[in-house]
Design a protein around this motif. Structure first.
Motif, mmCIF file in Angstrom:
data_model
loop_
_atom_site.group_PDB
_atom_site.id
_atom_site.type_symbol
_atom_site.label_atom_id
_atom_site.label_comp_id
_atom_site.label_asym_id
_atom_site.label_seq_id
_atom_site.Cartn_x
_atom_site.Cartn_y
_atom_site.Cartn_z
ATOM 1 N N GLN A 187 -39.252 3.713 -63.850
ATOM 2 C CA GLN A 187 -38.770 3.285 -62.545
ATOM 3 C C GLN A 187 -38.926 4.395 -61.528
ATOM 4 O O GLN A 187 -39.040 5.561 -61.884
ATOM 5 C CB GLN A 187 -37.296 2.874 -62.625
ATOM 6 N N ARG A 226 -45.950 -1.024 -62.159
ATOM 7 C CA ARG A 226 -45.516 -0.151 -63.238
ATOM 8 C C ARG A 226 -45.371 -0.987 -64.500
ATOM 9 O O ARG A 226 -44.901 -2.119 -64.455
ATOM 10 C CB ARG A 226 -44.152 0.452 -62.902
ATOM 11 N N TYR A 250 -49.184 2.405 -65.497
ATOM 12 C CA TYR A 250 -49.468 1.733 -64.244
ATOM 13 C C TYR A 250 -50.724 0.877 -64.394
ATOM 14 O O TYR A 250 -51.669 1.252 -65.092
ATOM 15 C CB TYR A 250 -49.685 2.755 -63.120
ATOM 16 N N THR A 310 -40.952 5.499 -57.908
ATOM 17 C CA THR A 310 -42.266 6.114 -57.764
ATOM 18 C C THR A 310 -42.647 6.263 -56.302
ATOM 19 O O THR A 310 -42.308 5.427 -55.479
ATOM 20 C CB THR A 310 -43.343 5.270 -58.469
ATOM 21 N N TRP A 311 -43.399 7.330 -56.008
ATOM 22 C CA TRP A 311 -44.088 7.480 -54.734
ATOM 23 C C TRP A 311 -45.550 7.099 -54.946
ATOM 24 O O TRP A 311 -46.184 7.532 -55.907
ATOM 25 C CB TRP A 311 -43.987 8.926 -54.256
ATOM 26 N N TRP A 312 -46.061 6.260 -54.052
ATOM 27 C CA TRP A 312 -47.423 5.750 -54.152
ATOM 28 C C TRP A 312 -48.210 6.128 -52.912
ATOM 29 O O TRP A 312 -47.687 6.086 -51.811
ATOM 30 C CB TRP A 312 -47.432 4.224 -54.264
ATOM 31 N N ASP A 337 -50.313 8.869 -63.479
ATOM 32 C CA ASP A 337 -49.572 9.539 -62.410
ATOM 33 C C ASP A 337 -49.769 11.043 -62.480
ATOM 34 O O ASP A 337 -50.575 11.553 -63.272
ATOM 35 C CB ASP A 337 -48.096 9.153 -62.449
ATOM 36 N N ILE A 353 -49.898 8.917 -57.586
ATOM 37 C CA ILE A 353 -48.662 8.327 -58.092
ATOM 38 C C ILE A 353 -47.803 9.463 -58.627
ATOM 39 O O ILE A 353 -48.262 10.249 -59.451
ATOM 40 C CB ILE A 353 -48.928 7.309 -59.225
ATOM 41 N N ASP A 354 -46.580 9.554 -58.150
ATOM 42 C CA ASP A 354 -45.703 10.649 -58.577
ATOM 43 C C ASP A 354 -44.293 10.112 -58.784
ATOM 44 O O ASP A 354 -43.560 9.865 -57.827
ATOM 45 C CB ASP A 354 -45.701 11.758 -57.528
ATOM 46 N N SER A 355 -43.932 9.922 -60.039
ATOM 47 C CA SER A 355 -42.608 9.378 -60.350
ATOM 48 C C SER A 355 -41.495 10.396 -60.137
ATOM 49 O O SER A 355 -40.311 10.028 -60.136
ATOM 50 C CB SER A 355 -42.580 8.877 -61.796
ATOM 51 N N LYS A 356 -41.847 11.669 -59.953
ATOM 52 C CA LYS A 356 -40.840 12.714 -59.740
ATOM 53 C C LYS A 356 -40.567 12.968 -58.261
ATOM 54 O O LYS A 356 -39.652 13.718 -57.914
ATOM 55 C CB LYS A 356 -41.300 14.024 -60.396
#
Length: 218
Positions: free
Chosen positions: A113, A109, A29, A115-117, A22, A53-56
């Motif tokens: 938990q 994942r 991932y 995420t933006w995809w 990410d 992929i950005d979990s923030k």
């Protein structure tokens, strides 16, 4: 990233597997591509796919990022599009997807938990009648689109499985961009679902596919 960068299965029918990272560099991932080996090799032979992929990322971030992706990948094709015609009435619903004519691309994942995809798959080659499913982890909002270079790919979206009812569809004519989207105005965790995008080749086609989604739970 290309198909050759993934771990090739030793037995036909088992998935190609790859590890993804990410925006922060975490590698929690996994990408899997499953289906008939020869069909996978033909379909993905020329594609060099891109992903983010950005979990923030937050729900607010999702809208402008999708708009940027849409504008970048569709502006040229949109200006070349032909008008819709009476021929649209000749299109029939696609035949059932089977193990012999279908492939599934799934992302998951392995830790964490929310995420933006975003994914972009250029230069996909699909023979008439083939199906290419793209599956994201649970999300509350998602969108997908096909940008054909040749032929006529159609696009369908179902929730939580490939055999479930279609919740959005686009079956425009050859050379036209198809897109679908689904999700509530507010992203509540209990409204999340697993999106199954289905690209169906109404005719032999060369196409690109993009998808994006935002979720707050695994």
């Amino acid at each position: 990233m290309r198909l050759k960068d993934l771990k090739r299965p030793r037995t036909d029918g088992l998935p190609y597997l790859g590890t993804l990272s990410d925006a922060a560099g975490d590698t929690h991932y996994q990408l899997a591509i499953s289906g008939p080996g020869k069909l996978i090799e033909k379909t993905f032979a020329e594609t060099d796919f891109q992903y983010q992929i950005d979990s923030k990322a937050t729900e607010t971030d999702w809208v402008p990022r999708y708009q940027e992706m849409w504008a970048k990948q569709t502006v040229q094709a949109a200006t070349k599009a032909d008008p819709e015609t009476i021929d649209a009435l000749e299109k029939k619903p696609p035949a059932a997807a089977t193990r012999a004519n279908s492939m599934v691309v799934s992302v998951r994942r392995t830790q964490g938990q929310g995420t933006w995809w975003a994914w972009w798959w250029p230069a996909l080659a699909l023979p008439r009648g083939a199906n290419l499913f793209f599956v994201l982890p649970p999300i509350c909002n998602c969108a997908g689109f096909v940008v054909p270079n040749a032929g006529d790919p159609d696009l369908f979206l179902s929730a939580n499985g490939p055999r479930n009812p279609v919740i959005a569809a686009s079956t425009r004519g050859a050379g036209l961009i198809d897109r679908v989207a689904f999700g509530p105005a507010i992203c509540w965790p209990w409204q999340e679902f697993v999106p199954w995008f289905r690209v169906n080749a109404f005719s032999n086609c060369a196409t690109a596919f993009g998808m994006t989604g935002f979720g707050v739970i695994p």
